[in-house]
Design a protein around this motif. Structure first.
Motif, PDB file in Angstrom:
ATOM      1  N   ARG A  20      34.552  28.876  41.922  1.00 55.72           N
ATOM      2  CA  ARG A  20      33.973  30.101  42.479  1.00 55.72           C
ATOM      3  C   ARG A  20      34.849  31.302  42.156  1.00 55.72           C
ATOM      4  NH1 ARG A  20      30.209  31.398  46.164  1.00 55.72           N
ATOM      5  NH2 ARG A  20      29.835  29.211  46.677  1.00 55.72           N
ATOM      6  N   ARG A  21      36.151  31.139  42.239  1.00 56.75           N
ATOM      7  CA  ARG A  21      37.051  32.255  41.940  1.00 56.75           C
ATOM      8  C   ARG A  21      36.871  32.757  40.505  1.00 56.75           C
ATOM      9  NH1 ARG A  21      41.425  33.785  44.958  1.00 56.75           N
ATOM     10  NH2 ARG A  21      41.494  32.808  47.010  1.00 56.75           N
ATOM     11  N   ARG A  22      36.627  31.851  39.598  1.00 59.94           N
ATOM     12  CA  ARG A  22      36.464  32.255  38.201  1.00 59.94           C
ATOM     13  C   ARG A  22      35.230  33.127  38.006  1.00 59.94           C
ATOM     14  NH1 ARG A  22      38.603  27.003  37.017  1.00 59.94           N
ATOM     15  NH2 ARG A  22      36.513  26.086  36.819  1.00 59.94           N
ATOM     16  N   HIS A  23      34.295  33.058  38.950  1.00 62.04           N
ATOM     17  CA  HIS A  23      33.044  33.802  38.807  1.00 62.04           C
ATOM     18  C   HIS A  23      32.937  34.976  39.778  1.00 62.04           C
ATOM     19  CE1 HIS A  23      31.192  30.986  35.963  1.00 62.04           C
ATOM     20  NE2 HIS A  23      31.756  30.027  36.668  1.00 62.04           N
ATOM     21  N   TRP A  24      34.030  35.346  40.451  1.00 61.04           N
ATOM     22  CA  TRP A  24      33.971  36.465  41.390  1.00 61.04           C
ATOM     23  C   TRP A  24      33.346  37.708  40.749  1.00 61.04           C
ATOM     24  CZ3 TRP A  24      39.139  36.915  44.612  1.00 61.04           C
ATOM     25  CH2 TRP A  24      39.132  35.918  45.612  1.00 61.04           C
ATOM     26  N   GLY A  25      33.736  38.002  39.516  1.00 59.15           N
ATOM     27  CA  GLY A  25      33.262  39.224  38.873  1.00 59.15           C
ATOM     28  C   GLY A  25      31.788  39.227  38.541  1.00 59.15           C
ATOM     29  N   SER A  26      31.144  38.060  38.580  1.00 55.55           N
ATOM     30  CA  SER A  26      29.728  37.981  38.210  1.00 55.55           C
ATOM     31  C   SER A  26      28.804  37.971  39.417  1.00 55.55           C
ATOM     32  CB  SER A  26      29.476  36.731  37.363  1.00 55.55           C
ATOM     33  OG  SER A  26      29.754  35.549  38.100  1.00 55.55           O
ATOM     34  N   ALA A  49      39.392  46.733  47.065  1.00 61.96           N
ATOM     35  CA  ALA A  49      39.779  48.144  47.021  1.00 61.96           C
ATOM     36  C   ALA A  49      39.878  48.646  45.591  1.00 61.96           C
ATOM     37  CB  ALA A  49      41.112  48.344  47.736  1.00 61.96           C
ATOM     38  N   GLU A  50      40.369  47.807  44.703  1.00 57.83           N
ATOM     39  CA  GLU A  50      40.520  48.192  43.301  1.00 57.83           C
ATOM     40  C   GLU A  50      39.163  48.467  42.651  1.00 57.83           C
ATOM     41  OE1 GLU A  50      43.892  46.775  40.378  1.00 57.83           O
ATOM     42  OE2 GLU A  50      42.303  45.264  40.484  1.00 57.83           O
ATOM     43  N   ARG A  51      38.128  47.771  43.121  1.00 61.61           N
ATOM     44  CA  ARG A  51      36.793  47.913  42.546  1.00 61.61           C
ATOM     45  C   ARG A  51      35.900  48.861  43.344  1.00 61.61           C
ATOM     46  NH1 ARG A  51      39.327  43.608  41.363  1.00 61.61           N
ATOM     47  NH2 ARG A  51      38.996  42.454  39.422  1.00 61.61           N
ATOM     48  N   ARG A  52      36.273  49.166  44.578  1.00 58.88           N
ATOM     49  CA  ARG A  52      35.500  50.065  45.434  1.00 58.88           C
ATOM     50  C   ARG A  52      36.429  51.110  46.060  1.00 58.88           C
ATOM     51  NH1 ARG A  52      32.241  48.153  42.863  1.00 58.88           N
ATOM     52  NH2 ARG A  52      30.378  46.924  43.401  1.00 58.88           N
ATOM     53  N   PRO A  53      37.127  51.893  45.225  1.00 59.53           N
ATOM     54  CA  PRO A  53      38.099  52.848  45.769  1.00 59.53           C
ATOM     55  C   PRO A  53      37.468  53.913  46.675  1.00 59.53           C
ATOM     56  CG  PRO A  53      37.735  53.246  43.429  1.00 59.53           C
ATOM     57  CD  PRO A  53      37.079  51.950  43.743  1.00 59.53           C
ATOM     58  N   GLU A 108      36.104  42.128  52.799  1.00 58.97           N
ATOM     59  CA  GLU A 108      36.079  41.243  51.628  1.00 58.97           C
ATOM     60  C   GLU A 108      34.631  41.018  51.250  1.00 58.97           C
ATOM     61  OE1 GLU A 108      36.422  36.961  53.848  1.00 58.97           O
ATOM     62  OE2 GLU A 108      38.068  38.385  54.098  1.00 58.97           O
ATOM     63  N   GLU A 109      34.393  40.533  50.055  1.00 56.40           N
ATOM     64  CA  GLU A 109      33.037  40.224  49.624  1.00 56.40           C
ATOM     65  C   GLU A 109      32.581  38.898  50.265  1.00 56.40           C
ATOM     66  OE1 GLU A 109      30.966  41.976  47.966  1.00 56.40           O
ATOM     67  OE2 GLU A 109      32.057  43.338  46.613  1.00 56.40           O
ATOM     68  N   SER A 160      27.934  42.392  44.324  1.00 47.95           N
ATOM     69  CA  SER A 160      28.802  43.029  45.312  1.00 47.95           C
ATOM     70  C   SER A 160      27.942  43.625  46.420  1.00 47.95           C
ATOM     71  CB  SER A 160      29.638  44.134  44.662  1.00 47.95           C
ATOM     72  OG  SER A 160      30.388  44.829  45.643  1.00 47.95           O
ATOM     73  N   ARG A 161      28.258  43.277  47.672  1.00 45.67           N
ATOM     74  CA  ARG A 161      27.483  43.744  48.818  1.00 45.67           C
ATOM     75  C   ARG A 161      28.359  44.455  49.854  1.00 45.67           C
ATOM     76  NH1 ARG A 161      22.464  41.695  48.869  1.00 45.67           N
ATOM     77  NH2 ARG A 161      22.267  42.095  51.110  1.00 45.67           N
ATOM     78  N   VAL A 162      29.660  44.521  49.597  1.00 42.32           N
ATOM     79  CA  VAL A 162      30.581  44.986  50.623  1.00 42.32           C
ATOM     80  C   VAL A 162      30.368  46.460  50.962  1.00 42.32           C
ATOM     81  CG1 VAL A 162      32.446  45.566  49.000  1.00 42.32           C
ATOM     82  CG2 VAL A 162      32.995  44.926  51.372  1.00 42.32           C
ATOM     83  N   ALA A 163      30.067  47.296  49.992  1.00 37.41           N
ATOM     84  CA  ALA A 163      29.923  48.728  50.260  1.00 37.41           C
ATOM     85  C   ALA A 163      28.766  48.999  51.222  1.00 37.41           C
ATOM     86  CB  ALA A 163      29.738  49.499  48.959  1.00 37.41           C
TER      87      ALA A 163
END
Length: 298
Positions: free
Chosen positions: A22-28, A60-64, A9-10, A31-34
Motif C-alpha cells: 500500500r505504501r508503494r501506491h500512496w501517490g496513486s 503537508a508537502e503535497r497540500r501546503p 493524514e490521508e 487525495s481526500r484530506v483537503a
C-alpha cells in the motif's frame, strides 16, 4: 481546560491497513484530506472553537495551502511525523530524521514554531522511550503519544493518564495523553477513535463528564478522515474493517453534541499556562535501548 486534537493524514495511510504494498501506491490513491479539512474548519468555526492539528509531513508537502489555511484560522499546527511510520518500526536515527523533516517543513509553511508531536499509532512505549529525548533535542516542548494502557502497537500500562512533565536525558517535556477512563477495572480510550463511535453516546458523555468532575481536562482526538461522508472502502482484515467503519457516520454528529457540553482549545494554550515540574519518580520509566525494527505493521 479541555483540548481538541485532529490527526491530519490521508485515508489510505491508516496504520491498521498499512502494508509495504500500500505504501508503494500512496501517490496513486485519490487525495481526500483537503475536503475533510474544509469540513472540519467549517464545523469548528460554527462553534467558535480552536484546536490542535497534528499534520503528517508527507501530506503537508503535497497540500501546503491546506496547512497554511489551518494556521490562518487560528488553530495550532503540530507534527505527526513525516512518513507515518510507527516509532516501534524505526531506529533512533530514522526517527530523528523523520521528526526533523516534518518539523522544518511545517514551520516553513506557517512561520511559527511547532511545539507538539504525536506518534503514529501512539507508539512511544517503554521500548521506544528513547524517542522522548530526541523530541526535546529537536525542539518539541510536548508529546501526545503515550497511552496509559495497551492499545494496538502502543501504550504503557500504568503510566500517568493525566497531563504531566517527563524528565529525559535531554531535558523536560510535557506529556499530554489522550483522555482515557477507568471502567470495570480497565482503562478505555473513549475520547476518540473506535470506542467513541461504537459505545452508546449517553455512556460516552457520562464517562467524559465524570472525568471532567475529577478535575482533569479532556484531551479529545480524531482524524480528518473520520469526517469524510464518502469515505472509500478499504481492503483489510475483518476486525480492522469493523473498528474503522462501524458507526462512521456518527463522528461529526457526536463531536458537535460535545460542543454544547465542553469548551475546547489547542494543546499549546494549556501548555503555555502551566509550570514545568517533573512528575513523581514513581511514574517515570527508564529509557530503553533501541529495539530491532518491527515487521508486524499490517
Amino acid at each position: 481546560m479541555h483540548c481538541l486534537t485532529f490527526g491530519v493524514e490521508e485515508h489510505f495511510q491508516v496504520s491498521r491497513f498499512d502494508s509495504p504494498m500500500r505504501r508503494r501506491h500512496w501517490g496513486s490513491f485519490e487525495s481526500r484530506v483537503a475536503g475533510n479539512i474544509d469540513r472540519l474548519l467549517e464545523l469548528l468555526d460554527q462553534h467558535h472553537t480552536r484546536a490542535t492539528f497534528f499534520v503528517l509531513g508527507w501530506v503537508a508537502e503535497r497540500r501546503p495551502e491546506m496547512v497554511k489555511t489551518i494556521a490562518a484560522c487560528g488553530h495550532e499546527i503540530a507534527s505527526h511525523g513525516y512518513n507515518h511510520e510507527l516509532v516501534t518500526a524505526q531506529t533512533p536515527t530514522l526517527f530523528r530524521e523523520d521528526v526533523r523533516k516534518a518539523k522544518v517543513l511545517l514551520e516553513d509553511l506557517t512561520g511559527r514554531p511547532v511545539q507538539g508531536y504525536r506518534a503514529p499509532g501512539f507508539t512511544i512505549t517503554t521500548e521506544t522511550s528513547w524517542a522522548l529525548p530526541i523530541l526535546v533535542e529537536e525542539g518539541h516542548t510536548y508529546d501526545s503519544s503515550i497511552l496509559p494502557m495497551r492499545q494496538g502497537h502502543g501504550g504503557i500500562p500504568g503510566s500517568s493518564p493525566w497531563r504531566h512533565v517527563r524528565e529525559t536525558s535531554a531535558g523536560l517535556i510535557w506529556e499530554v495523553p489522550p483522555t482515557t477512563v477507568r471502567l470495570a477495572g480497565m482503562r478505555w480510550l473513549v475520547a476518540g477513535g473506535p470506542y467513541f463511535r461504537l459505545l452508546p453516546f449517553s455512556l460516552i458523555r457520562a464517562l467524559l463528564d465524570g472525568d471532567n468532575r475529577n478535575g482533569h481536562g479532556l484531551v479529545m482526538y480524531f482524524h480528518a478522515w473520520e469526517f469524510d461522508r464518502n469515505h472509500p472502502r478499504m481492503e483489510g482484515p475483518f476486525l480492522s474493517q469493523l473498528l474503522h467503519f462501524l458507526n462512521f457516520h456518527q463522528t461529526e454528529k457526536r463531536l458537535s453534541a460535545l460542543f454544547n457540553q465542553f469548551t475546547f482549545a489547542p494543546i499549546q494554550d494549556l501548555i503555555d499556562q502551566s509550570s514545568m515540574t517533573p512528575m513523581d519518580d514513581s511514574l517515570r520509566f527508564a529509557p530503553a535501548a533501541a529495539p530491532a525494527i518491527a515487521t508486524d505493521l499490517v
